[in-house]
Design a protein around this motif. Structure first.
Motif, mmCIF file in Angstrom:
data_model
loop_
_atom_site.group_PDB
_atom_site.id
_atom_site.type_symbol
_atom_site.label_atom_id
_atom_site.label_comp_id
_atom_site.label_asym_id
_atom_site.label_seq_id
_atom_site.Cartn_x
_atom_site.Cartn_y
_atom_site.Cartn_z
ATOM 1 N N ALA A 206 -28.225 4.746 -1.487
ATOM 2 C CA ALA A 206 -27.500 5.205 -2.669
ATOM 3 C C ALA A 206 -28.467 5.809 -3.690
ATOM 4 O O ALA A 206 -29.539 5.272 -3.957
ATOM 5 N N ALA A 207 -28.054 6.965 -4.270
ATOM 6 C CA ALA A 207 -28.893 7.631 -5.274
ATOM 7 C C ALA A 207 -28.124 7.955 -6.542
ATOM 8 O O ALA A 207 -28.708 8.510 -7.481
ATOM 9 N N GLY A 208 -26.837 7.606 -6.587
ATOM 10 C CA GLY A 208 -26.098 7.860 -7.818
ATOM 11 C C GLY A 208 -24.595 7.835 -7.611
ATOM 12 O O GLY A 208 -24.103 8.061 -6.495
ATOM 13 N N PHE A 209 -23.875 7.551 -8.691
ATOM 14 C CA PHE A 209 -22.410 7.582 -8.691
ATOM 15 C C PHE A 209 -21.917 7.871 -10.093
ATOM 16 O O PHE A 209 -22.461 7.346 -11.066
ATOM 17 N N GLU A 210 -20.911 8.732 -10.197
ATOM 18 C CA GLU A 210 -20.268 9.027 -11.475
ATOM 19 C C GLU A 210 -18.754 8.981 -11.298
ATOM 20 O O GLU A 210 -18.227 9.556 -10.338
ATOM 21 N N ASP A 211 -18.068 8.328 -12.208
ATOM 22 C CA ASP A 211 -16.614 8.357 -12.250
ATOM 23 C C ASP A 211 -16.220 9.422 -13.267
ATOM 24 O O ASP A 211 -16.452 9.259 -14.465
ATOM 25 N N ILE A 212 -15.652 10.524 -12.793
ATOM 26 C CA ILE A 212 -15.287 11.624 -13.685
ATOM 27 C C ILE A 212 -13.762 11.806 -13.728
ATOM 28 O O ILE A 212 -13.269 12.917 -13.957
ATOM 29 N N SER A 213 -13.041 10.710 -13.533
ATOM 30 C CA SER A 213 -11.583 10.775 -13.496
ATOM 31 C C SER A 213 -11.003 11.425 -14.741
ATOM 32 O O SER A 213 -10.105 12.280 -14.653
ATOM 33 N N ARG A 214 -11.489 11.028 -15.891
ATOM 34 C CA ARG A 214 -10.948 11.561 -17.140
ATOM 35 C C ARG A 214 -11.187 13.066 -17.259
ATOM 36 O O ARG A 214 -10.350 13.804 -17.774
ATOM 37 N N GLN A 215 -12.330 13.528 -16.771
ATOM 38 C CA GLN A 215 -12.673 14.943 -16.918
ATOM 39 C C GLN A 215 -11.957 15.850 -15.918
ATOM 40 O O GLN A 215 -11.934 17.064 -16.100
ATOM 41 N N VAL A 216 -11.380 15.280 -14.847
ATOM 42 C CA VAL A 216 -10.720 16.131 -13.851
ATOM 43 C C VAL A 216 -9.196 16.054 -13.907
ATOM 44 O O VAL A 216 -8.521 16.904 -13.327
ATOM 45 N N ARG A 217 -8.643 15.074 -14.587
ATOM 46 C CA ARG A 217 -7.204 14.848 -14.465
ATOM 47 C C ARG A 217 -6.351 15.951 -15.070
ATOM 48 O O ARG A 217 -5.170 16.088 -14.726
ATOM 49 N N LYS A 218 -6.926 16.786 -15.928
ATOM 50 C CA LYS A 218 -6.183 17.923 -16.471
ATOM 51 C C LYS A 218 -5.745 18.872 -15.361
ATOM 52 O O LYS A 218 -4.793 19.651 -15.527
ATOM 53 N N THR A 219 -6.443 18.820 -14.239
ATOM 54 C CA THR A 219 -6.100 19.668 -13.095
ATOM 55 C C THR A 219 -4.631 19.558 -12.740
ATOM 56 O O THR A 219 -3.960 20.559 -12.489
ATOM 57 N N TRP A 220 -4.120 18.323 -12.729
ATOM 58 C CA TRP A 220 -2.764 18.118 -12.235
ATOM 59 C C TRP A 220 -1.698 18.599 -13.201
ATOM 60 O O TRP A 220 -0.644 19.079 -12.783
ATOM 61 N N SER A 221 -1.937 18.509 -14.494
ATOM 62 C CA SER A 221 -0.964 19.067 -15.437
ATOM 63 C C SER A 221 -0.945 20.583 -15.322
ATOM 64 O O SER A 221 0.120 21.218 -15.425
ATOM 65 N N LEU A 222 -2.116 21.180 -15.086
ATOM 66 C CA LEU A 222 -2.188 22.623 -14.878
ATOM 67 C C LEU A 222 -1.438 23.018 -13.608
ATOM 68 O O LEU A 222 -0.647 23.978 -13.605
ATOM 69 N N VAL A 223 -1.668 22.283 -12.523
ATOM 70 C CA VAL A 223 -0.994 22.581 -11.262
ATOM 71 C C VAL A 223 0.521 22.418 -11.420
ATOM 72 O O VAL A 223 1.299 23.247 -10.929
ATOM 73 N N ALA A 224 0.953 21.374 -12.123
ATOM 74 C CA ALA A 224 2.383 21.154 -12.322
ATOM 75 C C ALA A 224 3.027 22.321 -13.071
ATOM 76 O O ALA A 224 4.129 22.769 -12.720
ATOM 77 N N ARG A 225 2.339 22.831 -14.091
ATOM 78 C CA ARG A 225 2.875 23.979 -14.831
ATOM 79 C C ARG A 225 2.957 25.214 -13.944
ATOM 80 O O ARG A 225 3.933 25.977 -13.994
#
Length: 276
Positions: A206-225
């Motif tokens: 292992a060399a790293g891990f990032e949780d970027i859930s908050r930064q990517v979730r706008k994707t789905w509202s855009l896709v829904a529109r």
């Protein structure tokens, strides 16, 4: 590991992307992955490019390196990395529709096939990455084992993945995660701990891990529109979405479930870095 109560095969995954090819290209664009919104003011194109650039940064690229893109989609991310970093990228996709477009690019090599039976030479690549393709792998242990096999000693592996929460509630499993797996043709959805164990078992450090859930979730509202607008303006999309013969139409209608899963934390989005 979240398992849907309906088995998914590699053929199901390829068929999903082939049948919904026009939808993915019109709704998602050439990058078939989430966007990364650091400020929230980025355009959709800037956000998807930003995720590709984050992967490139984590890969620690140098000119002349050989990369393998596991689940390359239409080849847009591979082409961006090849052009900006002067690296050679070989991509694999299980979708014939995607391979036709990615294969027409002159700056990357695209292969049509299943990563779990890729037949690439061992220790041939400096870097490997998978952006939202590991979820579609029927055998996730083999997914990691093959990545380890094709990487040179000292190589690096970066994975962006949809992840199940570490301890989801019964409601989240039944009404969000299991249906998302069925509707998105995901044979399973692992947690962060599942991925870390599988990578460790394959030999990675292992060399790293990032949780970027908050930064990517706008994707789905855009896709829904975009889907809502397309259903109004595009007769072809309406036919695909509501025709009984469309095998994968449930995915088009599951957007609220995906939005809720990310917003409530039932589903996470993680970026892993491993070294060989």
């Amino acid at each position: 590991m979240i398992l849907p109560n309906e088995a998914q095969s590699a053929a199901d995954v390829g068929g999903h992307y082939d049948e919904l090819d026009a939808v993915y290209r019109s709704i998602w664009g050439e990058h078939v992955h989430h966007g990364l919104w650091r400020t929230g003011r980025e355009s959709p194109r800037e956000a998807t490019d930003a995720l590709a650039d984050l992967v490139a940064e984590r890969l620690d690229l140098a000119p002349g390196q050989k990369l393998v893109d596991i689940g390359c989609g239409y080849g847009a991310t591979a082409a961006r990395l090849a052009g900006r970093h002067r690296v050679a990228v070989t991509g694999l996709t299980i979708s014939a529709a995607q391979a036709r477009i990615a294969g027409a690019r002159t700056d990357v090599t695209c292969l049509l096939g299943d990563w779990l039976d890729n037949r690439l030479p061992g220790a041939a690549f400096d870097r490997a990455y998978a952006i939202e393709s590991s979820e579609h792998m029927v055998d996730k242990a083999r997914f990691f084992a093959e990545a380890f096999r094709v990487l040179k000693p000292g190589g690096r592996f970066v994975v962006c993945a949809w992840l199940a929460a570490s301890a989801p509630s019964r409601f989240q499993v039944r009404h969000l995660l299991e249906p998302i797996c069925r509707e998105g043709r995901l044979p399973s959805m692992g947690s962060r701990e599942d991925y870390e164990a599988l990578a460790r078992d394959a030999g990675f450090a292992a060399a790293g891990f990032e949780d970027i859930s908050r930064q990517v979730r706008k994707t789905w509202s855009l896709v829904a529109r975009r889907v809502a607008a397309g259903l109004v303006a595009d007769p072809a999309l309406r036919r695909l979405a509501f025709r009984r013969g469309t095998k994968n139409r449930a995915f088009l209608l599951s957007l609220p479930r995906l939005m809720l899963a990310l917003r409530t934390g039932a589903m996470r989005y993680g970026v892993f870095v491993w070294n060989k």
